[in-house]
Design a protein around this motif. Structure first.
Motif, PDB file in Angstrom:
ATOM      1  N   PHE A  65      63.655  96.649  37.820  1.00 30.75           N
ATOM      2  CA  PHE A  65      64.730  96.614  36.905  1.00 30.75           C
ATOM      3  C   PHE A  65      64.333  97.118  35.535  1.00 30.75           C
ATOM      4  N   PHE A  66      65.044  98.021  35.216  1.00 28.54           N
ATOM      5  CA  PHE A  66      64.716  98.815  33.850  1.00 28.54           C
ATOM      6  C   PHE A  66      65.951  98.458  32.995  1.00 28.54           C
ATOM      7  N   GLY A  67      65.702  97.596  31.914  1.00 26.18           N
ATOM      8  CA  GLY A  67      67.046  96.953  30.966  1.00 26.18           C
ATOM      9  C   GLY A  67      66.330  96.799  29.513  1.00 26.18           C
ATOM     10  N   ASP A  68      67.363  95.899  28.871  1.00 24.13           N
ATOM     11  CA  ASP A  68      66.983  95.685  27.502  1.00 24.13           C
ATOM     12  C   ASP A  68      66.846  94.132  27.264  1.00 24.13           C
ATOM     13  N   SER A  69      67.275  93.373  26.411  1.00 26.91           N
ATOM     14  CA  SER A  69      66.841  92.053  26.122  1.00 26.91           C
ATOM     15  C   SER A  69      67.368  91.184  27.113  1.00 26.91           C
ATOM     16  N   ASN A  70      68.352  91.271  27.982  1.00 26.76           N
ATOM     17  CA  ASN A  70      69.050  90.438  28.894  1.00 26.76           C
ATOM     18  C   ASN A  70      68.102  90.463  30.228  1.00 26.76           C
ATOM     19  N   THR A  71      67.477  91.603  30.325  1.00 26.29           N
ATOM     20  CA  THR A  71      66.507  91.706  31.462  1.00 26.29           C
ATOM     21  C   THR A  71      64.907  91.155  30.877  1.00 26.29           C
ATOM     22  N   TYR A  72      64.779  91.307  29.897  1.00 27.40           N
ATOM     23  CA  TYR A  72      63.613  90.743  29.100  1.00 27.40           C
ATOM     24  C   TYR A  72      63.603  89.160  29.206  1.00 27.40           C
ATOM     25  N   GLY A  73      64.815  88.561  28.988  1.00 28.30           N
ATOM     26  CA  GLY A  73      65.183  87.064  29.264  1.00 28.30           C
ATOM     27  C   GLY A  73      65.143  86.687  27.644  1.00 28.30           C
ATOM     28  N   PHE A  74      65.492  87.455  26.807  1.00 28.45           N
ATOM     29  CA  PHE A  74      65.808  86.955  25.431  1.00 28.45           C
ATOM     30  C   PHE A  74      66.647  85.798  25.176  1.00 28.45           C
ATOM     31  N   ASP A  75      65.945  84.816  24.400  1.00 29.88           N
ATOM     32  CA  ASP A  75      67.171  83.650  24.183  1.00 29.88           C
ATOM     33  C   ASP A  75      67.221  83.676  22.792  1.00 29.88           C
ATOM     34  N   PRO A  76      68.651  83.911  22.337  1.00 27.27           N
ATOM     35  CA  PRO A  76      68.783  84.040  21.131  1.00 27.27           C
ATOM     36  C   PRO A  76      68.453  82.728  20.245  1.00 27.27           C
ATOM     37  N   ASN A  97      63.723  94.284  24.454  1.00 25.20           N
ATOM     38  CA  ASN A  97      64.547  93.916  23.394  1.00 25.20           C
ATOM     39  C   ASN A  97      65.054  95.209  22.694  1.00 25.20           C
ATOM     40  N   GLY A  98      66.434  95.500  22.486  1.00 25.21           N
ATOM     41  CA  GLY A  98      66.844  96.559  21.761  1.00 25.21           C
ATOM     42  C   GLY A  98      66.637  97.981  22.601  1.00 25.21           C
ATOM     43  N   ARG A  99      66.178  97.975  23.854  1.00 26.03           N
ATOM     44  CA  ARG A  99      66.329  99.261  24.177  1.00 26.03           C
ATOM     45  C   ARG A  99      67.564  99.874  24.514  1.00 26.03           C
ATOM     46  N   MET A 100      67.633 101.088  24.338  1.00 32.07           N
ATOM     47  CA  MET A 100      68.819 102.110  24.678  1.00 32.07           C
ATOM     48  C   MET A 100      68.756 103.002  25.636  1.00 32.07           C
ATOM     49  N   ILE A 101      69.729 103.662  26.044  1.00 27.72           N
ATOM     50  CA  ILE A 101      69.648 104.452  27.200  1.00 27.72           C
ATOM     51  C   ILE A 101      68.579 105.779  26.708  1.00 27.72           C
ATOM     52  N   PRO A 102      67.565 105.852  27.610  1.00 28.08           N
ATOM     53  CA  PRO A 102      66.634 106.902  27.169  1.00 28.08           C
ATOM     54  C   PRO A 102      67.073 108.406  27.233  1.00 28.08           C
ATOM     55  N   ASP A 103      67.407 108.859  26.102  1.00 29.46           N
ATOM     56  CA  ASP A 103      67.829 110.066  25.655  1.00 29.46           C
ATOM     57  C   ASP A 103      67.027 111.066  24.901  1.00 29.46           C
ATOM     58  N   SER A 104      65.706 110.915  24.984  1.00 29.57           N
ATOM     59  CA  SER A 104      64.699 111.803  24.502  1.00 29.57           C
ATOM     60  C   SER A 104      63.496 112.095  25.295  1.00 29.57           C
ATOM     61  N   PRO A 105      62.704 113.088  25.403  1.00 32.41           N
ATOM     62  CA  PRO A 105      61.654 113.131  26.311  1.00 32.41           C
ATOM     63  C   PRO A 105      60.616 112.097  26.018  1.00 32.41           C
ATOM     64  N   TYR A 106      60.342 111.487  25.058  1.00 30.60           N
ATOM     65  CA  TYR A 106      59.484 110.429  24.791  1.00 30.60           C
ATOM     66  C   TYR A 106      60.127 109.094  25.478  1.00 30.60           C
ATOM     67  N   MET A 107      61.409 108.786  25.512  1.00 30.05           N
ATOM     68  CA  MET A 107      61.883 107.633  25.912  1.00 30.05           C
ATOM     69  C   MET A 107      62.038 107.795  27.412  1.00 30.05           C
ATOM     70  N   GLN A 108      62.407 108.923  27.866  1.00 37.94           N
ATOM     71  CA  GLN A 108      62.591 109.189  29.352  1.00 37.94           C
ATOM     72  C   GLN A 108      61.218 109.182  29.948  1.00 37.94           C
ATOM     73  N   GLY A 109      60.093 109.563  29.361  1.00 36.01           N
ATOM     74  CA  GLY A 109      58.923 109.649  29.955  1.00 36.01           C
ATOM     75  C   GLY A 109      58.551 107.981  29.978  1.00 36.01           C
ATOM     76  N   MET A 110      59.056 107.238  29.258  1.00 38.11           N
ATOM     77  CA  MET A 110      58.605 105.819  29.352  1.00 38.11           C
ATOM     78  C   MET A 110      59.034 105.174  30.613  1.00 38.11           C
ATOM     79  N   LEU A 111      60.599 105.646  30.968  1.00 40.16           N
ATOM     80  CA  LEU A 111      61.014 104.993  32.148  1.00 40.16           C
ATOM     81  C   LEU A 111      60.283 105.768  33.389  1.00 40.16           C
ATOM     82  N   SER A 157      74.637  99.930  18.152  1.00 40.70           N
ATOM     83  CA  SER A 157      74.014 101.037  17.037  1.00 40.70           C
ATOM     84  C   SER A 157      74.794 102.251  16.804  1.00 40.70           C
ATOM     85  N   SER A 158      75.866 102.272  17.803  1.00 40.07           N
ATOM     86  CA  SER A 158      76.663 103.461  17.329  1.00 40.07           C
ATOM     87  C   SER A 158      77.319 103.356  15.779  1.00 40.07           C
ATOM     88  N   ARG A 159      77.596 104.633  15.291  1.00 39.87           N
ATOM     89  CA  ARG A 159      78.278 104.684  13.923  1.00 39.87           C
ATOM     90  C   ARG A 159      79.531 105.300  14.250  1.00 39.87           C
TER      91      ARG A 159
END
Length: 200
Positions: A6-17, A51-65, A88-90
């Motif tokens: 599972f590759f996800g963000d804070s809900n996959t991490y199990g973040f407790d606000p 936490n805070g992870r977004m959809i990988p859209d750069s070579p570096y972030m896609q490489g992390m996946l 995070s969208s403006r």
């Protein structure tokens, strides 16, 4: 034995606000661990949540996946991202946010298709829409509710399995983004059904 990543963000991490900064729910309360117990010994599960992870859209972030895929060697890769991209969208209009996310998803799925072919790997990809957010910000909440159409189209185009967790009525905490303890339990139950019904 099947291995699922599972590759996800804070809900996959199990973040407790409600916990300290960066805090997590106890292991036994996280949906990933609840799910692992319910699937049984014929399954193994790896959770790569950040936490805070977004959809990988750069070579570096896609490489992390891709590094995570090579490290864990899954039979099934489940990607559940998009909430942070919305937050995070403006862009002021939901349609514009959806266009941004559509481009990111298409880029990621194309990247994975190329990497799988180059590496000669044949794992299954499941593209999961995160549960619908209720932040109180209309453009964010509306965009969250309209993600399924974007994800479904990309999943179909790249022969991935589509999961619409936005329809699961997962209980969230007061911030309208993160799973509550009950939400973790409910999410694990529904995800178990998806995996048992739609994996190889």
């Amino acid at each position: 034995m099947k291995k699922i990543l599972f590759f996800g963000d804070s809900n996959t991490y199990g973040f407790d606000p409600a916990g300290p900064i960066g805090g997590r729910y106890p292991e036994a309360q996280r949906w990933t661990n609840i799910l692992m117990r319910s699937l049984g010994p014929e399954w193994t599960l790896e959770a790569d949540g950040l936490n805070g992870r977004m959809i990988p859209d750069s070579p570096y972030m896609q490489g992390m996946l891709w590094d995570s895929v090579l490290r864990h060697e899954p039979d099934v890769l489940v990607i559940m991202l998009g909430s942070n991209d919305i937050l995070s969208s403006r862009a002021e209009e939901p349609e514009d946010i959806l266009t941004e996310i559509s481009g990111k998803i298409e880029s990621l799925m194309q990247y994975l298709a190329i990497q799988k072919k180059r590496a000669g790997l044949d794992f299954q990809i499941m593209l999961c829409v995160p549960p619908k957010m209720h932040t109180g910000v209309m453009r964010f909440d509306r965009t969250s509710g309209e993600l399924p159409a974007v994800y479904r189209e990309s999943a179909h185009r790249f022969a991935a399995h589509f999961i619409d967790a936005s329809s699961w009525q997962v209980e969230l905490t007061g911030d309208g983004v993160h799973f509550s303890e009950q939400g973790h339990k409910a999410f694990a139950v529904r995800m178990a059904q998806e995996l048992k019904n739609h994996t190889l």
